[in-house]
Design an enzyme around this catalytic site. Structure first.
Site, mmCIF file in Angstrom:
data_model
loop_
_atom_site.group_PDB
_atom_site.id
_atom_site.type_symbol
_atom_site.label_atom_id
_atom_site.label_comp_id
_atom_site.label_asym_id
_atom_site.label_seq_id
_atom_site.Cartn_x
_atom_site.Cartn_y
_atom_site.Cartn_z
ATOM 1 N N CYS A 14 0.792 -1.222 0.000
ATOM 2 C CA CYS A 14 0.000 0.000 0.000
ATOM 3 C C CYS A 14 0.833 1.285 0.000
ATOM 4 O O CYS A 14 1.958 1.306 0.461
ATOM 5 C CB CYS A 14 -0.926 0.073 1.205
ATOM 6 S SG CYS A 14 -1.788 -1.438 1.543
ATOM 7 N N ARG A 39 3.154 0.587 -5.365
ATOM 8 C CA ARG A 39 3.066 -0.146 -4.101
ATOM 9 C C ARG A 39 1.825 -1.024 -4.015
ATOM 10 O O ARG A 39 1.632 -1.755 -3.049
ATOM 11 C CB ARG A 39 3.072 0.839 -2.927
ATOM 12 C CG ARG A 39 4.302 1.705 -2.869
ATOM 13 C CD ARG A 39 4.213 2.675 -1.711
ATOM 14 N NE ARG A 39 4.324 2.000 -0.436
ATOM 15 C CZ ARG A 39 5.462 1.768 0.188
ATOM 16 N NH1 ARG A 39 6.591 2.148 -0.345
ATOM 17 N NH2 ARG A 39 5.475 1.149 1.345
ATOM 18 N N TRP A 87 -2.596 -2.861 -1.811
ATOM 19 C CA TRP A 87 -2.271 -4.202 -2.309
ATOM 20 C C TRP A 87 -2.737 -5.172 -1.236
ATOM 21 O O TRP A 87 -2.203 -5.183 -0.125
ATOM 22 C CB TRP A 87 -0.767 -4.318 -2.525
ATOM 23 C CG TRP A 87 -0.342 -5.573 -3.223
ATOM 24 C CD1 TRP A 87 -0.246 -5.760 -4.560
ATOM 25 C CD2 TRP A 87 0.072 -6.804 -2.613
ATOM 26 N NE1 TRP A 87 0.183 -7.035 -4.822
ATOM 27 C CE2 TRP A 87 0.387 -7.705 -3.654
ATOM 28 C CE3 TRP A 87 0.191 -7.264 -1.302
ATOM 29 C CZ2 TRP A 87 0.824 -9.011 -3.432
ATOM 30 C CZ3 TRP A 87 0.618 -8.563 -1.075
ATOM 31 C CH2 TRP A 87 0.938 -9.414 -2.131
ATOM 32 N N ASN A 113 -0.898 1.419 6.192
ATOM 33 C CA ASN A 113 -0.035 0.487 5.474
ATOM 34 C C ASN A 113 0.659 -0.351 6.529
ATOM 35 O O ASN A 113 1.403 0.186 7.340
ATOM 36 C CB ASN A 113 0.980 1.301 4.639
ATOM 37 C CG ASN A 113 2.110 0.455 4.097
ATOM 38 O OD1 ASN A 113 1.965 -0.750 3.926
ATOM 39 N ND2 ASN A 113 3.231 1.084 3.816
ATOM 40 N N GLY A 114 0.381 -1.647 6.558
ATOM 41 C CA GLY A 114 0.997 -2.491 7.572
ATOM 42 C C GLY A 114 0.054 -3.595 7.975
ATOM 43 O O GLY A 114 -0.902 -3.906 7.260
ATOM 44 N N GLU A 508 17.292 -14.356 -14.260
ATOM 45 C CA GLU A 508 16.684 -13.016 -14.284
ATOM 46 C C GLU A 508 15.839 -12.823 -15.550
ATOM 47 O O GLU A 508 14.758 -12.234 -15.499
ATOM 48 C CB GLU A 508 17.794 -11.956 -14.167
ATOM 49 C CG GLU A 508 17.369 -10.513 -14.316
ATOM 50 C CD GLU A 508 16.361 -10.030 -13.269
ATOM 51 O OE1 GLU A 508 16.041 -10.759 -12.320
ATOM 52 O OE2 GLU A 508 15.845 -8.910 -13.451
ATOM 53 N N LYS A 512 11.850 -11.985 -15.550
ATOM 54 C CA LYS A 512 11.269 -10.841 -16.274
ATOM 55 C C LYS A 512 10.097 -11.311 -17.124
ATOM 56 O O LYS A 512 9.050 -10.686 -17.153
ATOM 57 C CB LYS A 512 12.300 -10.167 -17.197
ATOM 58 C CG LYS A 512 13.386 -9.368 -16.545
ATOM 59 C CD LYS A 512 12.956 -8.060 -15.926
ATOM 60 C CE LYS A 512 12.481 -8.194 -14.525
ATOM 61 N NZ LYS A 512 13.397 -8.254 -13.453
ATOM 62 N N GLU A 515 6.958 -12.474 -14.953
ATOM 63 C CA GLU A 515 6.223 -11.493 -14.153
ATOM 64 C C GLU A 515 5.419 -10.502 -14.990
ATOM 65 O O GLU A 515 4.387 -10.024 -14.525
ATOM 66 C CB GLU A 515 7.121 -10.778 -13.138
ATOM 67 C CG GLU A 515 8.082 -9.766 -13.679
ATOM 68 C CD GLU A 515 8.913 -9.114 -12.578
ATOM 69 O OE1 GLU A 515 8.388 -8.850 -11.487
ATOM 70 O OE2 GLU A 515 10.100 -8.864 -12.820
ATOM 71 N N HIS A 531 20.104 -33.287 -16.834
ATOM 72 C CA HIS A 531 19.728 -33.936 -15.572
ATOM 73 C C HIS A 531 18.221 -33.854 -15.339
ATOM 74 O O HIS A 531 17.758 -33.972 -14.208
ATOM 75 C CB HIS A 531 20.508 -33.318 -14.415
ATOM 76 C CG HIS A 531 21.987 -33.503 -14.555
ATOM 77 N ND1 HIS A 531 22.615 -34.709 -14.302
ATOM 78 C CD2 HIS A 531 22.954 -32.667 -14.989
ATOM 79 C CE1 HIS A 531 23.916 -34.593 -14.550
ATOM 80 N NE2 HIS A 531 24.144 -33.347 -14.974
ATOM 81 N N LYS A 630 5.513 -3.251 -6.366
ATOM 82 C CA LYS A 630 6.942 -2.965 -6.499
ATOM 83 C C LYS A 630 7.707 -3.239 -5.196
ATOM 84 O O LYS A 630 8.743 -3.870 -5.203
ATOM 85 C CB LYS A 630 7.119 -1.506 -6.919
ATOM 86 C CG LYS A 630 8.548 -1.072 -7.103
ATOM 87 C CD LYS A 630 9.065 -1.459 -8.454
ATOM 88 C CE LYS A 630 10.491 -1.051 -8.677
ATOM 89 N NZ LYS A 630 11.132 -1.939 -9.659
HETATM 90 O O1 M6R Z 1 13.259 -3.711 -3.698
HETATM 91 P P1 M6R Z 1 13.946 -5.034 -3.705
HETATM 92 O O2 M6R Z 1 15.110 -5.077 -4.604
HETATM 93 O O3 M6R Z 1 14.285 -5.536 -2.333
HETATM 94 O O4 M6R Z 1 12.858 -6.022 -4.312
HETATM 95 C C1 M6R Z 1 13.102 -7.393 -4.413
HETATM 96 C C2 M6R Z 1 12.078 -8.046 -5.291
HETATM 97 O O5 M6R Z 1 10.800 -7.879 -4.782
HETATM 98 C C3 M6R Z 1 12.106 -7.489 -6.722
HETATM 99 O O6 M6R Z 1 13.370 -7.590 -7.292
HETATM 100 C C4 M6R Z 1 11.115 -8.256 -7.611
HETATM 101 O O7 M6R Z 1 11.527 -9.576 -7.769
HETATM 102 C C5 M6R Z 1 10.948 -7.548 -8.943
HETATM 103 N N1 M6R Z 1 9.557 -7.432 -9.274
HETATM 104 C C6 M6R Z 1 11.588 -8.274 -10.070
HETATM 105 O O8 M6R Z 1 11.441 -7.607 -11.274
#
Ligand code: M6R
Length: 635
Positions: A14, A39, A87, A113-114, A508, A512, A515, A531, A630
Site C-alpha cells: 500500500c 506499491r 495491495w 499500510n501495515g 533473471e 522478467k 512477471e 539432468h 513494487k
Molecule cells: O526492492 P527489492 O530489490 O528488495 O525487491 C526485491 C524483489 O521484490 C524485486 O526484485 C522483484 O523480484 C521484482 N519485481 C523483479 O522484477
C-alpha cells in the site's frame, strides 16, 4: 492476543498520501497516489474535509484511475485530506475493504499500510463495547479504537491516536483525520515507511518522497514509533482563510516523548517520475540504462575511493565469509556477485533468499559479513534477515537504490546505486546497477587484498567504464529483439539457460518474462539440462540461451547442440562476430563483447527488452502486472 488469521483482508504494502495546506488537497492526493501506485493497485480511496467541515470519502476497487472515475462530479473541495492505494494480501480486494476506513460515528478517517497482529482481540473487545464493523480489515479496528478512546477516556484527537498505537501490535504507517479538527492530521509509523514533506505553509505525507518532491525537497523521514501532528492553526477551510495558515509539526514518539524534527533535503528530478514520452516506465527504465549506469559508476567510484571506502573496507577486511541476502531480481544480482567476489577476492560467498535465511538456522559467526541487496530498501524479508544476522554478530553492508530507506538505515554501511527512482514493477535498471556496484566492490576489494593484480584490475575497471556505451549499442538492436518476441509470445512455457556468470542472467531473464507476460519460464544452468529439463524439449518449448564468450563457451555450444538434436528451438544472445551459436540458433541478437565477469550487465538488456515486447504483444499491463507490487513490505 490472537495472531492474525488469513481469513480477513489486510492492507500490507500500500501507499499513503496526506496533504494539509493552502491548495485544494484532492489533486495533490490523486497525483501522489499515481506516484505510489507501484506499491499496490487493488483499490484506492481518498478522504477530504470540505470547507463546511464535512468528511467526504470516495473509494474504488482497482486502480487510481478508477477512483478518479468514481470521484468525478463529487464534492472534491477541501484543503486537508488523506489517500491510499492498496495491495491486498488476504481475501478479495473489494470496495468494502478499500481505505480510508471510518470510525463508527463517521468522525474519523484512517489510511494504513501495515498489519495489526492483535486486531482480532481488539475487534472482539470493541464489539463487546457495542461497536459494529463494516469491513474485514485490521485497519478499521484501529480507527474504531481511536474513537472508542476519544469517547471513553475523553482524550484529544492526538492523545487518542497515541494511546491506540500503544495498544496495537504489528506494523503500521497511518494517517488519521478528525472532522472536528479540520486543521490537523495525525500520522505515525512502525515498520512501514512514512515521510513528511515540509513546504511553505503546507505539509505533506507520503510512503516515500515521490508524491512530495514536486512541491518541496525538504522532508522528515519518520523513525519507528514516531508520531507526528501536522497542524495548520491558521487554516480554516470553512472560512477560506487557508492562506493565513502557518505549518506546525510536532514530532514525538508514540509514548509521548518529544523529538526535534530533522529536516533533510532530497534531490529527485521530477522528470524521473514521469514516462518522458515512453509508453511504459519499464521501457523508459530499460532505455535509460546507459545514463543510469554512468551515474551509478560515478557514484560508486567516489564511494569506494573516498572516506567511506576506509569504513567499508575495514568492515570487509575482517570477513571470513560473505553471506549475500536479497529477494527476486536483487537476489539474482547477488548470485552474480558470488562469482565475482569468489573469483577476485578469494573469499567464500553464500547467497540466500532473505525469506529462507531468516527462518532457517544459518551458521553466522562474528566476523561474517552480510551484503543485503535491495532496490527499494523496504523489502520486509531482507530487512528481517538483516536484523537476524546482526543479532548473531554479523556486520551488514547494504547495496540499495532508495536513499534513506529502511534497509540502509538498518545496515552498518551502505553503497547506493544512484540510478534514480525505478517505477516499473519489473526491475531493470536496478539490476544492472546492483551488478555494477557489486562487481566494482569485488575489483577494488580484490586489488586491495592482492588477490587481483594491477593489470587485471586496470583492464576490468576500464571495461566497466565502457559499459554504458555498450548497453547503448544493445539498445540499437531493438528490432531484432522485437522479432524474437513475436515467436516467444505464442509460447506457453519456455526455458532460459546460461552458464557461469550468465546462469543468474538466465534466471533473471526468466523472471522478467513470467512477471510481466505471464508465460511460464524457468532459468537453468545449461549443463543441468540433461539432468532432467531436457525431457521438456520440443518445438513448443523455446529455449533462450545466453551464449556470449566465456571460458566455457565450447561447453555451452555442446549444450545447445543437445537441444537442437531434440528439435528444440533456440533463441540466442551472442557476441558480435559469433559464428557457431548463430549457426545453431533459430533467432539471435548480438551484443558487444565484454569481459566475462561484466557480461551479465550487457547480456540482461536484450532479455529485458524481450520480456517487454512479449508483454506488449500479449496486451499485458507492463508497468503494473497482475498480483504484484513494487515494494514487497510484507513477508
Ligand atoms: O526492492 P527489492 O530489490 O528488495 O525487491 C526485491 C524483489 O521484490 C524485486 O526484485 C522483484 O523480484 C521484482 N519485481 C523483479 O522484477
Amino acid at each position: 492476543m490472537q495472531p492474525f488469521r488469513g481469513c480477513s483482508v489486510h492492507a500490507i504494502m500500500c501507499g499513503i498520501v496526506g496533504y494539509i495546506g493552502k491548495r485544494q488537497a484532492y489533486p495533490v492526493l490523486v497525483k501522489g497516489l499515481h506516484r505510489l501506485e507501484y506499491r499496490g493497485y487493488d483499490s484506492a480511496g481518498v478522504a477530504l474535509i470540505n470547507p463546511s467541515g464535512r468528511l467526504n470519502v470516495y473509494k474504488s476497487q482497482g486502480k487510481v484511475s478508477d477512483l478518479e472515475d468514481t470521484a468525478q462530479n463529487q464534492d472534491l473541495t477541501g484543503c486537508i485530506g488523506i489517500a491510499h492505494t492498496r495491495w491486498a494480501t488476504h481475501g478479495e480486494p473489494g470496495y468494502k475493504n478499500a481505505h480510508p476506513h471510518l470510525s463508527e460515528s463517521g468522525r474519523l478517517a484512517i489510511v494504513h499500510n501495515g498489519i495489526i497482529e492483535n486486531y482480532a482481540a481488539l475487534r472482539e473487545m470493541l464489539i463487546g463495547q457495542g461497536r459494529t464493523f463494516k469491513s474485514d480489515t485490521d485497519t478499521e479496528v484501529v480507527v474504531q479504537l481511536i474513537e472508542h478512546l476519544q469517547e471513553q477516556d475523553h482524550l484529544s484527537f492526538p492523545q487518542s491516536v497515541q494511546k491506540a498505537l500503544q495498544m496495537v501490535h504489528g506494523s503500521y504507517a497511518v494517517a488519521v483525520l478528525d472532522k472536528q479538527q479540520p486543521d490537523t492530521i495525525v500520522a505515525a509509523r512502525k515498520g512501514s515507511p512514512l515521510v513528511v514533506g515540509v513546504g511553505d505553509d503546507e505539509l505533506f505525507l507520503g510512503s516515500d518522497a515521490s508524491p512530495i518532491i514536486e512541491y518541496t525537497n525538504r522532508v522528515i523521514y519518520l523513525e519507528d514509533e514516531d508520531m507526528v501532528i501536522l497542524h495548520m492553526p491558521g487554516q480554516d477551510c470553512a472560512s477560506g482563510r487557508a492562506e493565513q495558515a502557518v505549518a506546525q509539526i510536532m514530532l514525538m514518539t508514540i509514548r509521548g516523548e518529544r523529538k526535534t524534527p530533522q529536516i533533510q533535503r532530497v534531490s529527485m528530478d521530477v522528470s524521473q517520475l514521469e514516462k518522458g514520452g515512453y509508453d511504459h516506465f519499464m521501457l523508459k527504465e530499460i532505455c535509460e540504462q546507459p545514463q543510469s549506469l554512468r551515474s551509478c559508476l560515478q557514484s560508486v567510484k567516489q564511494t569506494l575511493s573516498g572516506t567511506d571506502a576506509e569504513r567499508i573496507f575495514s568492515l570487509l577486511q575482517s570477513a571470513n565469509r560473505v553471506l549475500i541476502t536479497a529477494c527476486g531480481t536483487s537476489w539474482h544480482a547477488g548470485l552474480v556477485a558470488k562469482y565475482a567476489i569468489e573469483q577476485m577476492v578469494r573469499v567464500s560467498v553464500d547467497v540466500d533468499y532473505a525469506s529462507e535465511l531468516r527462518y532457517r538456522q544459518p551458521v553466522i559467526n562474528n566476523g561474517d559479513i552480510v551484503i543485503a541487496i535491495s532496490q527499494s530498501g523496504e523489502t520486509a524479508d531482507t530487512l528481517a534477515a538483516i536484523d537476524m544476522a546482526k543479532k548473531q554478530g554479523a556486520r551488514v553492508l547494504s547495496i540499495c537504490n532508495v536513499i534513506g530507506s529502511s534497509i540502509p538505515r538498518a545496515s552498518d554501511e551502505v553503497i547506493y546505486t544512484m540510478v534514480g527512482p525505478e517505477i516499473g514493477v519489473a526491475s531493470t535498471k536496478a539490476f544492472t546497477a546492483q551488478v555494477t556496484v557489486l562487481t566494482m566492490l569485488a575489483l577494488v576489494w580484490g586489488h586491495r587484498r592482492n588477490t587481483l593484480d594491477d593489470e587485471h584490475y586496470t583492464y576490468l575497471m576500464q571495461e566497466l567504464d565502457s559499459l554504458p556505451d555498450k548497453i547503448a549499442q544493445v539498445l540499437d538492436h531493438k528490432e531484432a529483439v522485437r522479432q524474437m518476441a513475436q515467436t516467444l509470445s505464442f509460447a506457453s512455457s519456455c526455458l532460459y539457460i546460461g552458464r557461469s556468470y550468465n546462469y543468474p542472467v538466465a534466471l533473471e531473464g526468466a523472471l522478467k518474462l513470467k512477471e510481466i507476460s505471464y508465460i511460464h519460464a524457468e532459468g537453468y544452468p545449461a549443463a543441468e539440462m540433461k539432468h532432467g529439463p531436457i525431457a521438456l524439449i520440443s518445438q513448443e518449448m523455446p529455449v533462450v540461451t545466453v551464449a556470449t564468450s566465456s571460458d566455457i563457451y565450447d561447453k555451452l555450444v555442446s549444450n545447445i547442440q543437445e537441444i537442437r538434436a531434440r528439435q528444440g528451438r533456440v533463441m540466442a544472445v551472442v557476441n558480435e562476430g559469433d559464428t557457431e551459436v548463430e549457426r545453431l540458433a533459430d533467432v539471435f541478437v548480438e551484443v558487444p563483447r565484454v569481459a566475462e565477469c561484466l557480461s551479465p550487465i550487457v547480456n540482461i538488456v536484450p532479455l529485458q527488452l524481450l520480456s517487454y515486447y512479449v508483454a506488449c504483444l500479449k496486451g499485458c499491463d507492463v508497468d503494473q502486472p497482475r498480483n504484484l507490487a513494487k515494494s514487497v513490505t510484507v513477508e
